[in-house]
Design a protein around this motif. Structure first.
Motif, short mmCIF file in Angstrom:
data_model
loop_
_atom_site.label_atom_id
_atom_site.label_comp_id
_atom_site.label_asym_id
_atom_site.label_seq_id
_atom_site.Cartn_x
_atom_site.Cartn_y
_atom_site.Cartn_z
N ALA A 192 0.83 -1.20 0.00
CA ALA A 192 0.00 0.00 0.00
C ALA A 192 0.86 1.25 0.00
CB ALA A 192 -0.92 -0.02 1.22
N LEU A 193 1.94 1.23 0.78
CA LEU A 193 2.84 2.37 0.83
C LEU A 193 3.51 2.59 -0.52
CD1 LEU A 193 4.42 4.57 2.30
CD2 LEU A 193 5.98 2.80 3.14
N ALA A 194 3.99 1.52 -1.15
CA ALA A 194 4.64 1.65 -2.46
C ALA A 194 3.68 2.25 -3.48
CB ALA A 194 5.14 0.29 -2.92
N ALA A 195 2.42 1.82 -3.43
CA ALA A 195 1.43 2.36 -4.37
C ALA A 195 1.21 3.85 -4.14
CB ALA A 195 0.12 1.60 -4.23
N LEU A 196 1.14 4.27 -2.90
CA LEU A 196 0.95 5.69 -2.58
C LEU A 196 2.12 6.53 -3.08
CD1 LEU A 196 -0.52 5.54 1.03
CD2 LEU A 196 -1.66 6.43 -1.01
N GLU A 197 3.32 5.94 -3.07
CA GLU A 197 4.51 6.66 -3.50
C GLU A 197 4.72 6.55 -5.01
OE1 GLU A 197 7.52 6.74 0.21
OE2 GLU A 197 7.33 4.79 -0.75
N GLY A 198 3.80 5.83 -5.71
CA GLY A 198 3.90 5.72 -7.15
C GLY A 198 4.85 4.65 -7.63
N ARG A 199 5.32 3.79 -6.73
CA ARG A 199 6.21 2.69 -7.10
C ARG A 199 5.36 1.45 -7.35
NH1 ARG A 199 8.54 1.49 -2.94
NH2 ARG A 199 7.82 3.05 -1.47
N LEU A 200 4.67 1.44 -8.49
CA LEU A 200 3.63 0.45 -8.74
C LEU A 200 4.19 -0.95 -8.99
CD1 LEU A 200 1.20 2.61 -10.87
CD2 LEU A 200 0.96 1.95 -8.49
N ALA A 201 5.36 -1.06 -9.59
CA ALA A 201 5.95 -2.38 -9.80
C ALA A 201 6.26 -3.04 -8.47
CB ALA A 201 7.22 -2.26 -10.65
N GLU A 202 6.81 -2.26 -7.54
CA GLU A 202 7.08 -2.79 -6.20
C GLU A 202 5.77 -3.14 -5.49
OE1 GLU A 202 8.78 -1.34 -1.86
OE2 GLU A 202 9.43 -0.25 -3.65
N ALA A 203 4.76 -2.29 -5.66
CA ALA A 203 3.46 -2.55 -5.04
C ALA A 203 2.90 -3.89 -5.52
CB ALA A 203 2.48 -1.42 -5.35
N LEU A 204 3.00 -4.15 -6.82
CA LEU A 204 2.52 -5.42 -7.36
C LEU A 204 3.25 -6.60 -6.73
CD1 LEU A 204 2.11 -4.68 -11.18
CD2 LEU A 204 0.29 -5.07 -9.52
N ASP A 205 4.57 -6.48 -6.60
CA ASP A 205 5.35 -7.58 -6.01
C ASP A 205 4.91 -7.86 -4.58
OD1 ASP A 205 6.82 -7.90 -8.31
OD2 ASP A 205 8.53 -6.70 -7.62
N ARG A 206 4.75 -6.80 -3.79
CA ARG A 206 4.36 -6.97 -2.39
C ARG A 206 2.96 -7.56 -2.27
NH1 ARG A 206 8.95 -7.37 0.34
NH2 ARG A 206 10.12 -5.41 0.52
N HIS A 207 2.03 -7.06 -3.09
CA HIS A 207 0.66 -7.56 -3.01
C HIS A 207 0.57 -9.01 -3.50
CE1 HIS A 207 -0.84 -3.84 -1.55
NE2 HIS A 207 -0.72 -3.18 -2.69
N GLU A 208 1.38 -9.38 -4.48
CA GLU A 208 1.42 -10.78 -4.93
C GLU A 208 1.92 -11.68 -3.79
OE1 GLU A 208 0.30 -12.27 -7.45
OE2 GLU A 208 0.18 -10.90 -9.15
N GLU A 209 2.96 -11.23 -3.08
CA GLU A 209 3.46 -11.99 -1.94
C GLU A 209 2.39 -12.10 -0.85
OE1 GLU A 209 7.81 -11.29 -0.80
OE2 GLU A 209 7.29 -9.45 -1.88
N HIS A 210 1.69 -10.98 -0.62
CA HIS A 210 0.62 -10.96 0.38
C HIS A 210 -0.47 -11.96 -0.01
CE1 HIS A 210 -2.75 -8.40 2.47
NE2 HIS A 210 -2.50 -9.51 3.10
N LEU A 211 -0.85 -11.98 -1.28
CA LEU A 211 -1.89 -12.89 -1.75
C LEU A 211 -1.45 -14.34 -1.61
CD1 LEU A 211 -4.61 -13.41 -3.12
CD2 LEU A 211 -3.47 -13.08 -5.33
#
Length: 219
Positions: free
Chosen positions: A111-130
């Motif tokens: 969520a933090l990465a998405a807010l900062e506009g680092r969407l590729a990192e956000a995808l990686d973290r959310h995939e790990e979360h899922l």
């Protein structure tokens, strides 16, 4: 009010030297302050709670308090500090084998990465979360991860992938049930539908989300 009552109980607990009960009361007070938007006060409570759990040697309690401090920093838009807290939360949860805390930390970092506009990192973290939430059989975590994945893909212009994640997210809360997650999924799906050039369907989904929030508020 609720904060005043907890503050009065806290004075008595401190006088009695009951550290564990004080920890619980401080956490409750921090939650009340948070709900009131008093983030500086909430942070003070959480910092004291962190001191107590370290004194009594509760590593899971320490991880939870660190994650909550990160969430408060995020509310205050202190992104660098929030990242430090969430990274500490993740490292500690992995060290002590708390997979539920690890999943929450991954979601927080995404969520933090998405807010900062680092969407590729956000995808990686959310995939790990899922992946971790599914491995634990944790449907609420899976729903939140799918919603966040859908939102990130939508921001990247991946409309079809975004809708796939959001449709899956919507199905999960309805089967649990998890009305808050269902509301978030409906709203995100409405945005995706509007971007796809289907304003009437988007309006219907926004209406469904609004009606659901009204029902939640009436409970």
């Amino acid at each position: 009010d609720a904060a005043e009552r907890i503050e009065q109980a806290l004075v008595k607990l401190r006088a009695a030297g009951d550290a564990d009960a004080e920890r619980v009361a401080i956490g409750n007070l921090g939650t009340v302050y948070w709900s009131q938007g008093r983030f500086a006060a909430a942070r003070r409570m959480l910092e004291r709670q962190l001191e107590i759990v370290r004194e009594i040697g509760s590593r899971p309690g320490e991880a939870l308090a660190i994650g909550n401090l990160g969430a408060v920093a995020l509310q205050q838009l202190q992104f660098a500090e929030a990242r430090r807290f969430f990274q500490r939360q993740l490292a500690l949860c992995r060290e002590i084998g708390r997979r539920d805390g690890e999943a929450r930390a991954l979601g927080n970092l995404g969520a933090l990465a998405a807010l900062e506009g680092r969407l590729a990192e956000a995808l990686d973290r959310h995939e790990e979360h899922l992946e971790l939430s599914r491995a634990m059989g944790y449907a609420v975590g899976s729903a939140n991860a799918l919603i966040n994945l859908g939102a990130a893909h939508l921001a990247l212009g991946h409309a079809a992938v975004a809708r796939e994640h959001l449709d899956a997210a919507l199905a999960l809360p309805r089967s649990i049930p998890y009305p808050y997650g269902e509301g978030h999924a409906l709203t995100a799906l409405a945005v995706a539908t509007e971007d796809a050039g289907r304003p009437e369907d988007a309006l219907r989904l926004h209406g469904d989300a609004l009606e659901l929030r009204r029902r939640i508020a009436q409970r």
